[in-house]
Design a protein around this motif. Structure first.
Motif, PDB file in Angstrom:
ATOM      1  N   UNK A  25       0.578  -1.403   0.303  1.00  0.00           N
ATOM      2  CA  UNK A  25       0.060   0.121   0.161  1.00  0.00           C
ATOM      3  C   UNK A  25       0.720   1.133  -0.459  1.00  0.00           C
ATOM      4  N   UNK A  26       1.694   1.195   0.534  1.00  0.00           N
ATOM      5  CA  UNK A  26       2.801   2.679   0.951  1.00  0.00           C
ATOM      6  C   UNK A  26       3.339   3.074  -0.484  1.00  0.00           C
ATOM      7  N   UNK A  68       3.170   5.877  -3.070  1.00  0.00           N
ATOM      8  CA  UNK A  68       3.808   6.161  -4.050  1.00  0.00           C
ATOM      9  C   UNK A  68       4.323   6.547  -5.348  1.00  0.00           C
ATOM     10  N   UNK A  69       3.518   5.217  -5.580  1.00  0.00           N
ATOM     11  CA  UNK A  69       4.034   5.052  -7.618  1.00  0.00           C
ATOM     12  C   UNK A  69       3.008   5.971  -8.518  1.00  0.00           C
ATOM     13  N   UNK A  70       1.362   5.755  -7.312  1.00  0.00           N
ATOM     14  CA  UNK A  70       0.491   6.624  -7.988  1.00  0.00           C
ATOM     15  C   UNK A  70       0.390   8.023  -8.065  1.00  0.00           C
ATOM     16  N   UNK A 128       2.973   9.150 -10.987  1.00  0.00           N
ATOM     17  CA  UNK A 128       2.103   8.587 -12.354  1.00  0.00           C
ATOM     18  C   UNK A 128       1.646  10.038 -12.532  1.00  0.00           C
ATOM     19  N   UNK A 129       0.873  10.128 -11.624  1.00  0.00           N
ATOM     20  CA  UNK A 129      -0.557  11.652 -11.560  1.00  0.00           C
ATOM     21  C   UNK A 129       0.238  12.597 -12.019  1.00  0.00           C
ATOM     22  N   UNK A 130       1.698  13.113 -11.467  1.00  0.00           N
ATOM     23  CA  UNK A 130       2.322  14.608 -11.444  1.00  0.00           C
ATOM     24  C   UNK A 130       3.231  14.288 -13.162  1.00  0.00           C
ATOM     25  N   UNK A 176       2.576  -9.761 -18.579  1.00  0.00           N
ATOM     26  CA  UNK A 176       2.197  -9.577 -17.173  1.00  0.00           C
ATOM     27  C   UNK A 176       3.214  -8.672 -16.934  1.00  0.00           C
ATOM     28  N   UNK A 177       2.930  -7.937 -15.902  1.00  0.00           N
ATOM     29  CA  UNK A 177       3.806  -6.926 -15.376  1.00  0.00           C
ATOM     30  C   UNK A 177       4.630  -7.344 -14.423  1.00  0.00           C
ATOM     31  N   UNK A 178       6.069  -6.575 -14.995  1.00  0.00           N
ATOM     32  CA  UNK A 178       6.676  -7.116 -14.159  1.00  0.00           C
ATOM     33  C   UNK A 178       7.548  -6.813 -13.038  1.00  0.00           C
ATOM     34  N   UNK A 179       6.770  -4.909 -12.648  1.00  0.00           N
ATOM     35  CA  UNK A 179       7.244  -4.450 -11.307  1.00  0.00           C
ATOM     36  C   UNK A 179       5.799  -3.943 -11.082  1.00  0.00           C
ATOM     37  N   UNK A 180       6.311  -3.065  -9.798  1.00  0.00           N
ATOM     38  CA  UNK A 180       4.843  -2.731  -9.157  1.00  0.00           C
ATOM     39  C   UNK A 180       4.535  -1.369  -9.729  1.00  0.00           C
TER      40      UNK A 180
END
Length: 275
Positions: free
Chosen positions: A45-46, A50-52, A55-57, A93-97
């Motif tokens: 979750x943490x 942070x990644x979200x 992304x939105x920046x 498939x995704x390889x990273x978060x």
């Protein structure tokens, strides 16, 4: 400022060209991706948050799945779908978060646009085919939650199948004692309008979806089941206020699906109030 006039006819699919199975499979692909990535990211979750935020920046990335932000009035939705589907394929498939977050964003946005233009507008003249689509999509997702999702996330799937006591929330009343008069009462047309006009009144209520079985239709119980709305969000769009609901169909194992108002209306109109 008034909304520009344009005809929805450009989006309507001729009845002879409607492929219910293909529509249901495409929608289910977006929903499966969203469900898988949401579940996986919930264990981080943490870092997910942070990644979200990162992304939105980024310039040009819209932190909202409102179709109006991606397809202008009268525009061609395939202009979005073609590159979006290609981008999803590249990270599947995704390889990273990071790829999980990006894929989730792409799939959620694609589902929102797909629902608006391919279903709500595309099947505008064919309500019976839209109902077939909704049923088939539900069947596909129900089977996926029982099989592939359960293999990917066995602990989560098992937990969602276990009976649980609803959490106590100060702003929600305790469920009333079971009364025969309310258990079997069908949701009326007036009830449907009241719920959709006041979405907060759906929270905490449970329904049993029991669509009619017409001649030539699937006579199994696949279209029936208990469901409830866990949350909803409100967006301001050019055409007014829009709502997105998170709906749990318990036959799917407890996974929440995003639905728009028309999809919730479809569920409500053939439902009864549950205990």
């Amino acid at each position: 400022m008034s909304t520009p006039n344009y005809s929805l006819d450009v989006y309507k699919i001729p009845r002879s060209l409607v492929d219910v199975e293909a529509l249901a499979q495409q929608a289910s692909r977006y929903l499966k991706i969203a469900a898988e990535d949401t579940e996986f990211l919930s264990h981080h979750a943490t870092r997910r948050d942070e990644l979200i935020a990162e992304l939105y920046r980024r310039p040009g990335v819209k932190p909202n799945a409102n179709p109006d932000l991606f397809v202008p009035l009268g525009g061609d939705p395939d202009v979005y779908f073609i590159p979006a589907n290609a981008a999803i394929e590249r990270i599947t498939p995704p390889k990273t978060l990071e790829e999980r977050v990006k894929r989730l964003h792409l799939a959620a946005t694609a589902m929102s646009i797909f629902s608006r233009f391919k279903i709500t507008y595309g099947l505008l003249d064919h309500p019976d085919l839209e109902m077939q689509y909704q049923r088939r999509r539900t069947q596909i997702m129900r089977e996926w939650y029982k099989t592939e999702f359960a293999l990917l996330f066995p602990e989560s799937a098992a937990a969602k199948r276990m009976p649980t006591t609803p959490p106590t929330r100060g702003h929600l009343p305790s469920p009333p004692p079971t009364r025969p008069a309310t258990v079997s009462r069908r949701v009326s047309r007036e009830d449907v309008d009241e719920f959709l006009n006041n979405p907060h009144t759906l929270i905490g209520k449970r329904f049993v979806h029991s669509p009619p079985k017409g001649e030539g239709q699937d006579q199994s119980d696949d279209d029936c089941g208990t469901w409830h709305v866990t949350s909803y969000t409100v967006r301001v769009a050019d055409g007014g206020i829009e709502h997105e609901y998170q709906v749990v169909l318990e036959a799917l194992g407890g996974g929440a699906l995003p639905m728009d108002g028309e999809e919730v209306r479809y569920l409500l109109q053939d439902s009864t109030f549950a205990a």
